[in-house]
Structures are given as C-alpha cells and as structure tokens.
Design an enzyme around this catalytic site. Structure first.
Site, PDB file in Angstrom:
ATOM      1  N   TYR A   1     -30.056  42.811  12.527  1.00  0.00           N
ATOM      2  CA  TYR A   1     -31.201  41.911  12.657  1.00  0.00           C
ATOM      3  C   TYR A   1     -30.849  40.786  13.621  1.00  0.00           C
ATOM      4  O   TYR A   1     -30.085  39.890  13.320  1.00  0.00           O
ATOM      5  CB  TYR A   1     -31.595  41.326  11.303  1.00  0.00           C
TER       6      TYR A   1
ATOM      7  N   HIS B   1     -26.368  51.128   6.656  1.00  0.00           N
ATOM      8  CA  HIS B   1     -27.761  50.939   7.068  1.00  0.00           C
ATOM      9  C   HIS B   1     -28.451  52.263   7.384  1.00  0.00           C
ATOM     10  O   HIS B   1     -29.616  52.467   7.032  1.00  0.00           O
ATOM     11  CB  HIS B   1     -27.802  50.022   8.295  1.00  0.00           C
TER      12      HIS B   1
ATOM     13  N   PRO C   1     -42.019  46.292   1.112  1.00  0.00           N
ATOM     14  CA  PRO C   1     -42.872  46.582  -0.047  1.00  0.00           C
ATOM     15  C   PRO C   1     -44.333  46.195   0.159  1.00  0.00           C
ATOM     16  O   PRO C   1     -45.190  46.621  -0.610  1.00  0.00           O
ATOM     17  CB  PRO C   1     -42.232  45.735  -1.158  1.00  0.00           C
ATOM     18  N   LEU C   2     -44.590  45.414   1.212  1.00  0.00           N
ATOM     19  CA  LEU C   2     -45.968  45.054   1.544  1.00  0.00           C
ATOM     20  C   LEU C   2     -46.465  45.804   2.774  1.00  0.00           C
ATOM     21  O   LEU C   2     -47.395  45.366   3.461  1.00  0.00           O
ATOM     22  CB  LEU C   2     -46.074  43.541   1.764  1.00  0.00           C
ATOM     23  N   GLY C   3     -45.828  46.953   3.042  1.00  0.00           N
ATOM     24  CA  GLY C   3     -46.297  47.773   4.157  1.00  0.00           C
ATOM     25  C   GLY C   3     -46.312  47.038   5.476  1.00  0.00           C
ATOM     26  O   GLY C   3     -47.259  47.140   6.248  1.00  0.00           O
ATOM     27  N   ARG C   4     -45.209  46.276   5.748  1.00  0.00           N
ATOM     28  CA  ARG C   4     -45.100  45.473   6.971  1.00  0.00           C
ATOM     29  C   ARG C   4     -46.282  44.513   7.131  1.00  0.00           C
ATOM     30  O   ARG C   4     -46.777  44.288   8.221  1.00  0.00           O
ATOM     31  CB  ARG C   4     -44.964  46.380   8.202  1.00  0.00           C
ATOM     32  N   GLY C   5     -46.724  43.995   6.006  1.00  0.00           N
ATOM     33  CA  GLY C   5     -47.810  43.022   6.023  1.00  0.00           C
ATOM     34  C   GLY C   5     -49.189  43.611   5.830  1.00  0.00           C
ATOM     35  O   GLY C   5     -50.151  42.875   5.576  1.00  0.00           O
ATOM     36  N   PHE C   6     -49.297  44.933   5.921  1.00  0.00           N
ATOM     37  CA  PHE C   6     -50.607  45.561   5.775  1.00  0.00           C
ATOM     38  C   PHE C   6     -51.180  45.316   4.380  1.00  0.00           C
ATOM     39  O   PHE C   6     -52.378  45.091   4.213  1.00  0.00           O
ATOM     40  CB  PHE C   6     -50.500  47.062   6.048  1.00  0.00           C
TER      41      PHE C   6
END
Length: 330
Positions: free
Chosen positions: A59, A126, A206-211
């Site tokens: 990252y 990773h 867990p939030l679908g990349r913000g979706f």
C-alpha cells in the site's frame, strides 16, 4: 466495542480498520486522502476500542505502513497490527510475487522498521506465489514466529486446498479475502474449510469498495483518478444491474433507522463469530459509522431480503480485471 477471536485466541475488536485508503496519491487511491485526518481517524478508532489495524507493504507502496506506525506511536499497547508481504521490490517498483522464505524475512524486517514496532501481531502472505510451494513459504514465516518477530500467521486470497497444505506446516490464524454482500463466492468452499480448520475469516472490501454505502449510483460519482473506474462491477454495463443489491440493503437500513453501510457490515458479522470485517476508512466520519455496526442485530427476514437480492454468484461482472483475477485463489 464488542470483541471476537481471530483463530488461536488472538482477541480483536469485532470490526477492524483497513488502512489502505489512507494513502495520499498512492497506488490504492479511493478519492482524496489527507494524512492528518487519517491519523486522527486512527486515534479516535483506538479511543473507541477498535484494536485491529490492517496494512501492507504494497500500500503506497510502503507509505501506509509508515503512516500507521506514526499514528500508533505511544499507543501500541493492546493493538493488533496486521501487515502483509508478497511482492519483491526494486525500490518502489514491484518486480513480481515472491513467496520465498528469504523475501518473507526481508519484508518482515522492513515492515517492522516502517511500523516502528518490535513484533507484527498478524503477518499475512498477501498473494500466493505459484512458483514457490506454500510449504516453503509458511516454513519461512514460521521461523519469524520462532524468533519473536511475528506472533500469528495468515494467508490472503488462498484457495481451500492451499489453506489445508499451509495449516499442516504451521497453525494459520486468519484468512483474508474479499467478502461482502456482493462477493459471496468464498461461501462455496473456502469459508467452510477455514471453519473446519479453526481459522478465522477477515473480509476485506466488506463494503464492496464503497458500493454498499449507497453513495455510488454512477461512474460520475467517482473522482477521475479513482481506481474503481477500472473495476468491472462499476462499469456502465454492470453498475445499473448491481444497484438492485444496494437498494435491497437500503430497505433494511430504513427499517432499522441506520446507514446502508452499517447493514452491510452487520450482515457479515451475522455470518459467524469467526468473521471480523476490516472496512477501509480514511475519515473519522466513516469510521464512526462502521464502529456502530456490531450493535445492529439483523432479523431472519432482513437476512432473507438481502440474500435474495444478492445470491452467491449473482453480482454482475467479475470483481477484478483478468490480470488481477489470475492472482487469486491459488
């Protein structure tokens, strides 16, 4: 804050923090990030009882570990710091996946320096290196445990058969893979394998990349340099179909008077006490929202509504472009 166990008795907060989005102008850009706000977010998360913080040498690369190390200075006690290795680096350029014991050691020692800590609590591979038998990789990582540089071992995006082989060499505490309402494929064989072996599951994205926040209704809602513009599920072709998923979650959220994101995280938490999501955050506002999700209890009716709208394999589009998909489930 509620707490759970990451296999082998590693106690952590029920919700962790995925630090990847905190990079400014890095290689994991999800909109604009501010270093000072990121540090304030980490500090408040600690004050709220969140103990699990997830990063990786990739990252940035490297910047994210340094930022986290700076933020936890003087606050290390009681925290569980997780990081990952996988690539071999020529300066800041990846020259490919390298699962050799030598690279594991090199990466571990470099991460310890950047994080400013004496021991990595949870050290993940990773991405599995198809050129190096997993037995060799885990054997090398196990040596780091013996030396006190690492406490627990984990794998990311590994196939069920690989997880079994790895667990024969050294106990594996956690498997980290993408898991959310719109990415449920791990329920087929990977999650059952983890449970059979006593390995906890750490869902990233867990939030679908913000979706699954409900804030993205079209590509126009994403900044021009946002990496999600390359995500097939956000394409102009697939996004309209996938909106039915977030609309179903929104119905449940309205019923409970909570945010869509809280429902998405509560759904994962309802999947078992061995599931510890790590939503990616970079602002205090979103961290506060995520931190409330362990307090939400979904009903059987809620779960049915969500899962009928988002069955296993029901999301439109693959979750990555082909080159990235080729690195998964090895």
């Amino acid at each position: 804050m509620k707490y759970r166990s990451l296999g082998l008795g590693l106690r952590v907060s029920a919700i962790g923090i995925g630090c990847a989005p905190m990079i400014r102008n890095g290689n994991f850009t999800y909109g604009y990030a501010d270093d000072d706000e990121s540090v304030r977010t980490i500090h408040e998360a600690i004050d709220r009882g969140i103990t699990l913080f997830d990063t990786a040498d990739a990252y940035g690369p490297f910047q994210n570990e340094m930022l986290l190390g700076h933020a936890i200075k003087g606050k290390r006690a009681g925290l569980v710091i997780a990081t990952k290795f996988g690539d071999r680096w020529d300066g800041s350029k990846s020259v490919g996946v390298d699962g050799s014991p030598e690279n594991a050691r090199r990466a571990c020692e470099a991460s310890l320096t950047r994080l400013g800590i004496d021991t990595i609590d949870l050290f993940y591979q990773h991405r599995v290196d198809p050129k190096v038998p997993i037995e060799e990789t885990i054997g090398g990582m196990a040596e780091l445990v013996k030396e006190g540089k690492v406490r627990f071992l984990g794998l990311c995006e590994a196939a069920a058969a690989t997880v079994r082989r790895a667990a024969k060499i050294h106990p594996i505490s956690a498997l980290q893979s993408e898991y959310s309402i719109w990415e449920r494929d791990i329920e087929r064989d990977i999650l059952p394998t983890c449970r059979e072996l006593g390995i906890a599951f750490v869902p990233y994205c867990p939030l679908g990349r913000g979706f699954l926040t409900g804030d993205i209704r079209s590509l126009d809602d994403l900044p021009p340099n946002d990496r999600r513009r390359e995500d097939p599920r956000f394409s102009a072709e697939n996004l309209p179909h996938n909106l039915r998923i977030v609309d179903a979650v929104a119905m449940v959220a309205a019923k409970h008077g909570v945010t869509i994101a809280q429902v998405a995280l509560a759904w994962l938490l309802a999947k078992g006490d061995d599931v510890v999501p790590i939503p990616g955050v970079k602002r205090r506002e979103t961290m506060r929202d995520s931190a409330e999700s362990p307090n939400l209890r979904l009903t059987k009716e809620d779960l049915l509504t969500i899962e009928e709208a988002a069955p296993v394999g029901g999301t439109h589009g693959p979750r990555y472009v082909p080159s990235k998909l080729a690195q998964l489930r090895l």
